[in-house]
Scaffold this motif. Structure first.
Motif, PDB file in Angstrom:
ATOM      1  N   MET A   1       0.897  -1.116   0.080  1.00  0.00           N
ATOM      2  CA  MET A   1      -0.010   0.057   0.078  1.00  0.00           C
ATOM      3  C   MET A   1       0.969   1.361  -0.043  1.00  0.00           C
ATOM      4  N   ALA A   2       0.772   1.838  -0.977  1.00  0.00           N
ATOM      5  CA  ALA A   2       1.629   3.362  -1.275  1.00  0.00           C
ATOM      6  C   ALA A   2       0.747   4.505  -0.688  1.00  0.00           C
ATOM      7  N   SER A   3       1.458   5.423  -0.319  1.00  0.00           N
ATOM      8  CA  SER A   3       0.858   6.956   0.063  1.00  0.00           C
ATOM      9  C   SER A   3       1.084   7.685  -1.227  1.00  0.00           C
ATOM     10  N   VAL A   4       0.075   8.621  -1.159  1.00  0.00           N
ATOM     11  CA  VAL A   4       0.185   9.694  -2.158  1.00  0.00           C
ATOM     12  C   VAL A   4       0.192  10.892  -1.162  1.00  0.00           C
ATOM     13  N   TYR A   5       1.165  11.816  -1.765  1.00  0.00           N
ATOM     14  CA  TYR A   5       1.448  13.202  -0.923  1.00  0.00           C
ATOM     15  C   TYR A   5       0.900  14.285  -2.057  1.00  0.00           C
ATOM     16  N   SER A   6       0.017  15.076  -1.502  1.00  0.00           N
ATOM     17  CA  SER A   6      -0.543  16.069  -2.460  1.00  0.00           C
ATOM     18  C   SER A   6      -0.366  17.465  -1.571  1.00  0.00           C
ATOM     19  N   CYS A   7      -0.516  18.562  -2.272  1.00  0.00           N
ATOM     20  CA  CYS A   7      -0.491  19.830  -1.635  1.00  0.00           C
ATOM     21  C   CYS A   7      -1.901  20.001  -0.817  1.00  0.00           C
ATOM     22  N   ARG A   8      -1.737  20.494   0.080  1.00  0.00           N
ATOM     23  CA  ARG A   8      -2.986  20.594   0.950  1.00  0.00           C
ATOM     24  C   ARG A   8      -3.917  21.975   0.617  1.00  0.00           C
ATOM     25  N   GLU A   9      -3.110  22.830  -0.115  1.00  0.00           N
ATOM     26  CA  GLU A   9      -3.685  24.100  -0.528  1.00  0.00           C
ATOM     27  C   GLU A   9      -4.650  23.830  -1.795  1.00  0.00           C
ATOM     28  N   CYS A  10      -3.944  23.193  -2.820  1.00  0.00           N
ATOM     29  CA  CYS A  10      -4.550  22.923  -4.260  1.00  0.00           C
ATOM     30  C   CYS A  10      -4.857  21.689  -4.648  1.00  0.00           C
ATOM     31  N   GLY A  11      -4.405  20.699  -3.885  1.00  0.00           N
ATOM     32  CA  GLY A  11      -4.676  19.236  -4.215  1.00  0.00           C
ATOM     33  C   GLY A  11      -3.656  18.446  -5.170  1.00  0.00           C
ATOM     34  N   THR A  12      -2.589  19.463  -5.655  1.00  0.00           N
ATOM     35  CA  THR A  12      -1.862  18.837  -6.747  1.00  0.00           C
ATOM     36  C   THR A  12      -1.139  17.577  -6.244  1.00  0.00           C
ATOM     37  N   ASN A  13      -0.985  16.456  -6.904  1.00  0.00           N
ATOM     38  CA  ASN A  13       0.008  15.322  -6.768  1.00  0.00           C
ATOM     39  C   ASN A  13       1.153  15.938  -6.651  1.00  0.00           C
ATOM     40  N   LEU A  14       2.166  15.776  -5.648  1.00  0.00           N
ATOM     41  CA  LEU A  14       3.361  16.192  -5.551  1.00  0.00           C
ATOM     42  C   LEU A  14       4.681  15.064  -5.857  1.00  0.00           C
ATOM     43  N   ASN A  15       4.042  14.009  -6.367  1.00  0.00           N
ATOM     44  CA  ASN A  15       4.771  12.965  -6.663  1.00  0.00           C
ATOM     45  C   ASN A  15       6.056  12.428  -5.914  1.00  0.00           C
ATOM     46  N   LEU A  16       5.775  12.503  -4.620  1.00  0.00           N
ATOM     47  CA  LEU A  16       6.901  12.099  -3.611  1.00  0.00           C
ATOM     48  C   LEU A  16       6.733  10.707  -3.361  1.00  0.00           C
ATOM     49  N   ASN A  17       7.733   9.970  -3.511  1.00  0.00           N
ATOM     50  CA  ASN A  17       7.836   8.518  -3.491  1.00  0.00           C
ATOM     51  C   ASN A  17       8.423   8.267  -1.768  1.00  0.00           C
ATOM     52  N   ALA A  18       7.473   7.221  -1.356  1.00  0.00           N
ATOM     53  CA  ALA A  18       7.744   6.847  -0.238  1.00  0.00           C
ATOM     54  C   ALA A  18       8.931   6.121   0.204  1.00  0.00           C
ATOM     55  N   THR A  19       9.537   5.428  -1.136  1.00  0.00           N
ATOM     56  CA  THR A  19      10.782   4.683  -0.935  1.00  0.00           C
ATOM     57  C   THR A  19      12.034   5.843  -0.647  1.00  0.00           C
ATOM     58  N   HIS A  20      11.876   6.751  -1.069  1.00  0.00           N
ATOM     59  CA  HIS A  20      12.997   7.852  -0.445  1.00  0.00           C
ATOM     60  C   HIS A  20      12.633   8.688   0.479  1.00  0.00           C
ATOM     61  N   LEU A  21      11.905   8.400   1.477  1.00  0.00           N
ATOM     62  CA  LEU A  21      11.433   8.884   2.732  1.00  0.00           C
ATOM     63  C   LEU A  21      12.614   8.352   3.655  1.00  0.00           C
ATOM     64  N   PHE A  22      13.020   9.132   4.433  1.00  0.00           N
ATOM     65  CA  PHE A  22      13.947   9.039   5.538  1.00  0.00           C
ATOM     66  C   PHE A  22      12.975   8.301   6.796  1.00  0.00           C
ATOM     67  N   PRO A  23      13.832   7.358   7.375  1.00  0.00           N
ATOM     68  CA  PRO A  23      12.798   6.782   8.709  1.00  0.00           C
ATOM     69  C   PRO A  23      12.907   8.039   9.790  1.00  0.00           C
ATOM     70  N   SER A  24      11.868   7.977  10.627  1.00  0.00           N
ATOM     71  CA  SER A  24      11.583   9.052  11.654  1.00  0.00           C
ATOM     72  C   SER A  24      12.691   9.048  12.803  1.00  0.00           C
ATOM     73  N   ASP A  25      13.357   7.960  12.879  1.00  0.00           N
ATOM     74  CA  ASP A  25      14.497   8.026  13.760  1.00  0.00           C
ATOM     75  C   ASP A  25      15.864   8.312  13.399  1.00  0.00           C
ATOM     76  N   PHE A  26      15.926   8.660  12.258  1.00  0.00           N
ATOM     77  CA  PHE A  26      17.293   8.845  11.288  1.00  0.00           C
ATOM     78  C   PHE A  26      17.787  10.076  12.206  1.00  0.00           C
ATOM     79  N   TYR A  27      19.091  10.076  11.981  1.00  0.00           N
ATOM     80  CA  TYR A  27      19.775  11.505  13.130  1.00  0.00           C
ATOM     81  C   TYR A  27      19.219  12.795  13.096  1.00  0.00           C
ATOM     82  N   PHE A  28      18.991  13.287  11.641  1.00  0.00           N
ATOM     83  CA  PHE A  28      18.430  14.410  11.509  1.00  0.00           C
ATOM     84  C   PHE A  28      17.092  14.851  11.859  1.00  0.00           C
ATOM     85  N   ASP A  29      16.228  13.454  11.790  1.00  0.00           N
ATOM     86  CA  ASP A  29      14.854  13.539  11.820  1.00  0.00           C
ATOM     87  C   ASP A  29      14.048  13.440  13.283  1.00  0.00           C
ATOM     88  N   ALA A  30      15.139  12.747  14.199  1.00  0.00           N
ATOM     89  CA  ALA A  30      14.538  12.209  15.437  1.00  0.00           C
ATOM     90  C   ALA A  30      13.892  13.115  16.307  1.00  0.00           C
TER      91      ALA A  30
END
Length: 126
Positions: A1-30
């Motif tokens: 199951m994939a996620s679709v990331y859109s702009c909240r203002e206009c609803g445009t699909n931003l084409n962000l890929n979840a495979t390129h998402l850093f984990p939430s516990d990565f050193y700069f996102d912790a």
């Protein structure tokens, strides 16, 4: 199951890929709540504006700076600010750098695309 990331203002699909998402516990996102960081994005969906701020910031516990250079990420359709690009991603090389100075001073770092979750509309796609 994939996620679709859109702009909240206009609803445009931003084409962000979840495979390129850093984990939430990565050193700069912790400690950063309310943000998602990606390793790469589709540049056709965004406008980029350089920003140069003079104010103290902390990169690590032992390293801080006065001038932070970053790039604003704006939705290409509506122009809303959705995040920033930081040059503090994972090191591009395994070298500790010249004279072992601080992390962003000598070690080339990959760009990190940080998006505010309140500017994104996240939907599950089956």
């Amino acid at each position: 199951m994939a996620s679709v990331y859109s702009c909240r203002e206009c609803g445009t699909n931003l084409n962000l890929n979840a495979t390129h998402l850093f984990p939430s516990d990565f050193y700069f996102d912790a400690g950063n709540k309310g943000t998602l960081s990606f390793a790469c994005v589709d540049a056709t969906k965004f406008r980029f504006e350089k920003e140069d701020k003079i104010r103290p910031f902390f990169e690590t516990l032992d390293y801080w700076g006065i001038q932070r250079k970053r790039t604003k990420i704006k939705c290409n359709s509506c122009g809303r600010l959705v995040g920033y690009i930081y040059d503090d991603g994972p090191p591009l090389t395994d070298s500790p750098g010249q004279l072992h100075f601080g992390p962003s001073q000598v070690i080339p770092r990959a760009p990190r695309y940080r998006f505010k979750t309140k500017t994104l509309q996240i939907a599950s796609q089956t």
